[in-house]
Enzyme design. Structure first.
Site, mmCIF file in Angstrom:
data_model
loop_
_atom_site.group_PDB
_atom_site.id
_atom_site.type_symbol
_atom_site.label_atom_id
_atom_site.label_comp_id
_atom_site.label_asym_id
_atom_site.label_seq_id
_atom_site.Cartn_x
_atom_site.Cartn_y
_atom_site.Cartn_z
ATOM 1 N N CYS A 52 0.817 -1.224 0.000
ATOM 2 C CA CYS A 52 0.000 0.000 0.000
ATOM 3 C C CYS A 52 0.849 1.271 0.000
ATOM 4 O O CYS A 52 0.487 2.261 -0.620
ATOM 5 C CB CYS A 52 -0.923 0.036 1.214
ATOM 6 S SG CYS A 52 -2.164 -1.267 1.171
ATOM 7 N N HIS A 53 1.965 1.268 0.736
ATOM 8 C CA HIS A 53 2.734 2.519 0.887
ATOM 9 C C HIS A 53 3.879 2.633 -0.121
ATOM 10 O O HIS A 53 4.501 3.685 -0.213
ATOM 11 C CB HIS A 53 3.290 2.633 2.312
ATOM 12 C CG HIS A 53 2.219 2.724 3.357
ATOM 13 N ND1 HIS A 53 1.519 3.890 3.604
ATOM 14 C CD2 HIS A 53 1.693 1.796 4.191
ATOM 15 C CE1 HIS A 53 0.624 3.672 4.563
ATOM 16 N NE2 HIS A 53 0.707 2.401 4.935
ATOM 17 N N MET A 90 -6.067 2.279 7.301
ATOM 18 C CA MET A 90 -4.893 1.630 7.886
ATOM 19 C C MET A 90 -5.347 0.490 8.803
ATOM 20 O O MET A 90 -6.183 0.703 9.691
ATOM 21 C CB MET A 90 -4.111 2.677 8.692
ATOM 22 C CG MET A 90 -2.963 2.104 9.491
ATOM 23 S SD MET A 90 -1.522 1.739 8.474
ATOM 24 C CE MET A 90 -0.358 1.327 9.775
ATOM 25 N N HIS A 370 -12.838 -5.162 -9.409
ATOM 26 C CA HIS A 370 -11.804 -6.188 -9.608
ATOM 27 C C HIS A 370 -12.349 -7.223 -10.573
ATOM 28 O O HIS A 370 -12.923 -8.228 -10.158
ATOM 29 C CB HIS A 370 -11.405 -6.814 -8.266
ATOM 30 C CG HIS A 370 -10.114 -7.588 -8.347
ATOM 31 N ND1 HIS A 370 -9.989 -8.755 -9.045
ATOM 32 C CD2 HIS A 370 -8.884 -7.331 -7.837
ATOM 33 C CE1 HIS A 370 -8.744 -9.198 -8.944
ATOM 34 N NE2 HIS A 370 -8.050 -8.345 -8.214
#
Ligand code: DHE
Length: 544
Positions: A52-53, A90, A370
């Site tokens: 994610c980061h 998060m 998706h």
């Protein structure tokens, strides 16, 4: 947000970079760490956070975590954030039991250090890993086996680093072929002879289906982390080129189709659709155009689509389309002219006209689409449509795909139906079928993740029938997930993976498409963690 947990876990899949040797770049302002702590934190970062980061921590679907930002927040603030998570997405790493209090403290200090940069990977690195097990001149000149190769299923054995080649006619395993770590997808060459398999570790295996026992004939490692591979499909270029996209480094490479010799690398670093620089635009899906000698390459973080012409690799012509951020997976419409790709964090589908090399539309759909490759069928009211399910909600969106005879419906969501729930990854039908299948492997409810929903295309408003696929496999214990419907060549069987833990029994369940009844359960101790299945004929011709 009921579906968020599964969605985040899905993105935060372990990266092979965890095992890479990387240099520690000491930041004197950051709280101290021992070398052992730094190494352990680095591993946790690549296993849990990088998805994610980003590897460089410049932010992707998660926020940027570079020291200029994290040092200002300080260790105490960061610890609370990591431990308890946030409503913006998060995960609560400590209260969920995934990390201990000590590990959370270590991660809070780690993200204040300079991010260690993985090495670049150029043509020399690729060449040094390139192996031709059987040179072209020593390969068969005709098919040497009696298999109906058009109906073979290349089946990903995710955690054993192999694919199982399963005979679609007899349901017997032909061969288990050694491939890269955590294999991701398989793709077919235009002729239907060569099978390409890519692992998360960016290893590509080239398998020759003409051999008496189909096996590897060449191999290469094209980077440190990857997800996509494709081959040239334009007339006159059959089996000539292959292309692979990497997550790290952010680039793609074109290779000789029958040997995997690397020819040309192109970086995807650059500006986003919002005109901000991004140092790490990962390459997501790649498809081969049927209308031009071109590959369509999708860059995730920048939201840019590169249409790369392979006619002249030395004078490379590329058309760049601005789509929307976080491009991921997609497939063609039924004519093979339009490519529809999910910009998943933007809740949009981008439509590429591969004949004119233009963006035809950006279509708003549900939360986190998706599609896998999506599903094409003729809607009784609205004509030809392409459908996607969603990770983030329970809807199935149908988009009109015929700008000539159904102009008013083209590139609009013409119908939406409700499915079993969020956490869907793949949707599938076949031109010969009247069924639309929707999986939900990431739904938190075991009943939902272990079954599949099926709709009658001619009576979509009637709702769906639920088939308990995992129950039919009768595997006993384990957090089994039913994933990725795939048709056989004839279009009268649908295959599902019942994906269990590595140390538990998994299976592939074959359903009769017409009667929706169980046909066969393929069980074998060698079928470790099956996920994706790629039927040779359907993959070769983009039938879905
Ligand atoms: Fe996939 C396709 C990336 C997790 C099974 N996956 C793709 C594609 C991309 C991608 C970019 C499109 C390739 C193409 O068409 O050229 N997948 C990622 C991730 O980044 C992610 C979220 C996390 C990760 O760490 O890898 C991820 N994927 C998964 C899984 O957990 C799945 C369910 C199980 C597995 O095998 O790992 C999974 N992905 C698949 C499958 C396809 C795929 C089966 C091809 C579907 C098809 O029908 O073509």
């Amino acid at each position: 947000k009921p579906h968020q947990g599964a969605e985040l876990k899905y993105q935060a899949g372990a990266s092979p970079l965890a095992a890479e040797e990387m240099h520690q770049n000491i930041n004197p302002k950051a709280p101290p760490m021992t070398k052992a702590e730094f190494e352990r934190a680095k591993q946790i970062y690549f296993e849990r956070c990088a998805g994610c980061h980003g590897v460089l921590r410049k932010g992707a679907t998660g926020k940027p975590l570079t020291p200029d930002i994290t040092l200002a927040k300080g260790t105490d603030y960061l610890k609370v954030f990591i431990a308890y998570g946030s409503p913006a997405g998060m995960p609560n790493w400590q209260t969920s039991g995934d990390l201990t209090e000590k590990e959370v403290d270590m991660m809070a200090r780690y993200v204040q250090q300079e991010p260690p940069t993985p090495p670049e990977y150029g043509i020399k690195d690729m060449q040094s890993t390139w192996k031709e097990y059987i040179p072209v001149a020593k390969r068969p000149t005709k098919k040497m086996n009696n298999y109906n190769i058009a109906n073979i299923f290349s089946t990903t054995l995710r955690d054993s680093g192999e694919v199982a080649l399963i005979d679609g006619d007899t349901k017997k395993i032909i061969n288990i072929v050694k491939t890269g770590y955590a294999v991701h997808i398989s793709r077919m060459s235009a002729s239907g002879r060569y099978l390409y398999v890519i692992g998360r570790d960016a290893r590509i295996n080239l398998i020759d289906l003409w051999m008496e026992k189909p096996d590897n004939v060449a191999e290469i490692k094209v980077g440190l982390e990857a997800r996509s591979v494709e081959t040239s499909k334009f007339k006159g270029y059959e089996d000539k080129y292959a292309v692979a996209g990497t997550y790290w480094p952010p680039q793609f490479v074109m290779m000789e189709g029958d040997t995997l010799k690397p020819l040309k690398i192109v970086s995807t670093r650059g500006m986003t659709v919002d005109n901000e620089y991004h140092p790490e635009p990962r390459v997501a899906s790649i498809v081969a155009s049927h209308y031009n000698p071109e590959f369509v390459v999708n860059a995730k973080e920048t939201g840019k689509i590169y249409i790369v012409n392979y006619k002249d690799l030395n004078n490379l012509k590329t058309t760049t389309l601005d789509a929307a951020k976080f491009l991921h997976d997609g497939g063609f419409d039924s004519t093979g002219r339009y490519f529809l790709v999910a910009a998943n964090a933007s809740n949009k589908i981008a439509v590429v006209d591969t004949k004119e090399d233009k963006l035809a539309a950006l279509v708003d759909v549900g939360k986190t689409p998706h599609p896998g490759r999506g599903a094409n069928f003729v809607h009784p009211k609205f004509g030809p449509v392409w459908a996607t399910s969603h990770l983030g909600d329970d809807s199935i969106s149908m988009i009109g795909t015929d700008p000539v005879k159904h102009k008013a419906q083209a590139w609009k969501v013409v119908a939406t139906v409700k499915g079993q729930g969020g956490g869907s990854l793949f949707i599938k039908t076949h031109p010969k079928s009247k069924n639309l299948w929707v999986d939900t492997p990431l739904n938190p409810d075991a009943k939902v993740s272990q079954s599949v929903a099926v709709y009658d295309i001619n009576n979509l408003d009637k709702g769906f029938e639920v088939l308990p696929i995992a129950e039919w496999a009768n595997l006993g214990e384990g957090a089994k997930r039913v994933v990725q419907p795939e048709y056989n060549k004839a279009g009268d069987e649908v295959w599902f993976s019942v994906w269990n833990a590595k140390d538990k029994t998994s299976a592939v369940v074959v359903v009769d498409d017409k009667t929706r009844k169980l046909k066969t359960v393929i069980k074998d101790p060698k079928l470790v963690t099956p996920t994706g299945k790629f039927n040779v004929n359907n993959t070769q011709h983009d039938i879905y």
